[in-house]
Design an enzyme around this catalytic site. Sequence first.
Site, PDB file in Angstrom:
ATOM      1  N   GLY A 118      78.077 -50.454   4.079  1.00 24.17           N
ATOM      2  CA  GLY A 118      78.370 -49.947   5.408  1.00 24.17           C
ATOM      3  C   GLY A 118      78.681 -51.070   6.368  1.00 24.17           C
ATOM      4  CB  CYS A 119      78.580 -51.207  10.057  1.00 24.63           C
ATOM      5  SG  CYS A 119      78.806 -52.379  11.406  1.00 24.63           S
TER       6      CYS A 119
END
Length: 245
Positions: free
Chosen positions: A65-66
């Site tokens: 993810g981020c």
Amino acid sequence: MRINTHWISGRTGRSVLLAAGLVAAGAALGLAPRSFADEVRAVPAPAVDETPNGATSETAVLAGGCFWGVQGVYQHVQGVTSAVSGYAGGDKSTANYDEVSEGTTGHAESVKITFDPRRISYGKILQIYFSAVHNPTELNRQGPDSGTQYRSAVFPTSDEQARVAKAYKSQLGAAHVFDAALVTKIEPGKSFYPAEAHHQDFLARNPTYPYIAVNDIPKVEALKRMYPDVYRADPVLVAAAPNTN
């Protein structure tokens, strides 16, 4: 809330706006908005880990993810000497935020973790990754972020790391630790490229930023709660290092 217009493009802008809405709605109802970290689960330690070889430094590259949250978690892990946000999986020519955000470069937002294997093992790094960092059953998405650039991926930096990662993924799958199959990709032989300076230490510098508050601060709290033996209160920051390479 004042939102930096630098982020109002692509994934991050949408995520910040969504996070701001969640914060506002939760506050109005007297409730904290839910995030992945509300549903973290303990996972068993790897049955297979690296064999100590006397090395004093090693690197691991992970995507989940981020990169703000992934970096933020590992900066609080004892034995980690550096955690740098960046890109892995694609070519050097496209290793920049604007192009990676299009989801067509092959890159994933990733973090290069440098650690002392005498203090923490690669297997322990992976145990934290599969439990407190992200949801490894989500295909090409984490929380409000979607696209192949947010995929769950391990980029082994050695044959030994590839062996441990493959064995651990199989172990967790066979144990049915999660309610769905693990979609984590193991992608050896990929180079890592550091992200732009303004992405480094983002969680540490912006703990009240709505996206961070909703999606990432709870992950650091999960690390502290689940792995108190390796949690460090003061993060190791890129800004304090000579460079990010």
